[in-house]
Write a protein that holds these residues in place. Structure first.
Motif, mmCIF file in Angstrom:
data_model
loop_
_atom_site.group_PDB
_atom_site.id
_atom_site.type_symbol
_atom_site.label_atom_id
_atom_site.label_comp_id
_atom_site.label_asym_id
_atom_site.label_seq_id
_atom_site.Cartn_x
_atom_site.Cartn_y
_atom_site.Cartn_z
ATOM 1 N N LEU A 293 0.892 -4.785 3.949
ATOM 2 C CA LEU A 293 0.142 -5.207 3.244
ATOM 3 C C LEU A 293 -0.365 -6.743 2.792
ATOM 4 N N TRP A 294 -1.211 -6.057 4.086
ATOM 5 C CA TRP A 294 -2.903 -6.487 4.739
ATOM 6 C C TRP A 294 -4.009 -5.777 3.716
ATOM 7 N N GLY A 295 -3.429 -3.777 3.869
ATOM 8 C CA GLY A 295 -4.125 -2.903 4.078
ATOM 9 C C GLY A 295 -3.929 -2.999 2.057
ATOM 10 N N LEU A 296 -2.908 -3.354 1.474
ATOM 11 C CA LEU A 296 -3.051 -2.920 0.019
ATOM 12 C C LEU A 296 -4.117 -4.010 -0.235
ATOM 13 N N PHE A 297 -4.170 -5.328 -0.043
ATOM 14 C CA PHE A 297 -4.737 -6.795 -0.446
ATOM 15 C C PHE A 297 -6.117 -6.100 -0.282
ATOM 16 N N ALA A 298 -6.438 -5.355 0.516
ATOM 17 C CA ALA A 298 -7.818 -4.854 1.367
ATOM 18 C C ALA A 298 -8.660 -4.706 0.134
ATOM 19 N N LEU A 299 -7.907 -2.864 0.625
ATOM 20 C CA LEU A 299 -7.920 -2.000 -0.350
ATOM 21 C C LEU A 299 -8.374 -2.484 -2.158
#
Length: 256
Positions: A112-118
């Motif tokens: 989920l954090w990767g989704l937000f960051a990218l």
């Protein structure tokens, strides 16, 4: 003088191709590693498997990116002025960019954090590309400014980049809805938990070209805002590119 300045730096190449390489990374994950990724999403999986898929996907995207840059420099070299400056180095740089983006694609899907960051990164890069597009159009609309094929290639590259970015944002909304347990962002062929990059790519093309088949429709306010932006952006950019091409043809005919 053409629209593009010197393109010899790695930073410039990174800015130009990150979105497209991320798009390729997500597409390869979706096409070739979807069953394994689904299992990882449902369980903790193993760290070795996670990194193994990331590295493998990075290598695949690196190969695709290097081929794309080689083709760009070899086949359409007249549209790629920067390729005349150390093309081998540019191809190797593209491989590095492709590997990084391909390896990050799995984090985009599973974290989920990767989704937000990218997603944030893609939004910022998209805005930067659109700013470059408008700057280029403003330069081409000056009196006695004759568009060249390199200018048109520059604009088309940005259009394709924005298409890839909006495709990624489309799948981001669906993944975010699924991750948070919310209602699906889209109705139709894209279903919660089953969304594919092919679905998102098809939907983005349909929206940006204003065809509007209606088989996939936005269901949430965020999705409706994204689709509205896609319609306006796609229509405006395509119309401006056609206008530049028409002006170039008309100018050449007048000179003859």
């Amino acid at each position: 003088m053409h629209l593009r300045a010197s393109q010899g730096s790695f930073r410039e190449q990174l800015g130009r191709w990150t979105v497209i390489c991320l798009f390729l990374g997500l597409m390869t994950v979706d096409l070739f590693a979807r069953p394994v990724v689904a299992k990882l999403a449902l369980s903790s999986g193993t760290l070795a498997l996670y990194f193994g898929i990331s590295i493998l996907n990075g290598l695949v995207v690196a190969a695709l990116s290097m081929f794309l840059e080689w083709w760009r420099c070899s086949v359409v070299s007249t549209l790629a002025l920067a390729c005349r400056i150390n093309p081998r180095e540019r191809i190797l740089r593209m491989g590095a960019i492709g590997f990084i983006c391909g390896a990050m694609a799995l984090a985009y899907v599973l974290s989920l954090w990767g989704l937000f960051a990218l997603t944030t990164l893609i939004i910022l890069l998209t805005l930067a590309h659109m700013r470059r597009f408008m700057h280029g159009i403003a330069g081409l609309l000056r009196p006695n400014r004759r568009p060249s094929w390199q200018d048109i290639g520059f604009l088309v590259h940005i259009y394709i980049t924005v298409l890839a970015a909006l495709t990624t944002l489309t799948i981001s909304l669906e993944l975010l809805s699924f991750s948070l347990g919310k209602a699906p962002a889209f109705h139709g062929a894209i279903m919660t938990g089953e969304a594919t990059m092919i679905d998102a790519f098809y939907f983005s093309i349909v929206v940006m070209t204003t065809l509007g088949f209606g088989d996939i429709t936005p269901a949430t306010p965020a999705a409706k805002l994204l689709v509205s932006f896609m319609c306006l952006t796609g229509y405006a950019m395509f119309a401006l590119i056609i206008g530049v091409v028409t002006r170039g043809i008309t100018t050449n005919e007048e000179d003859d």
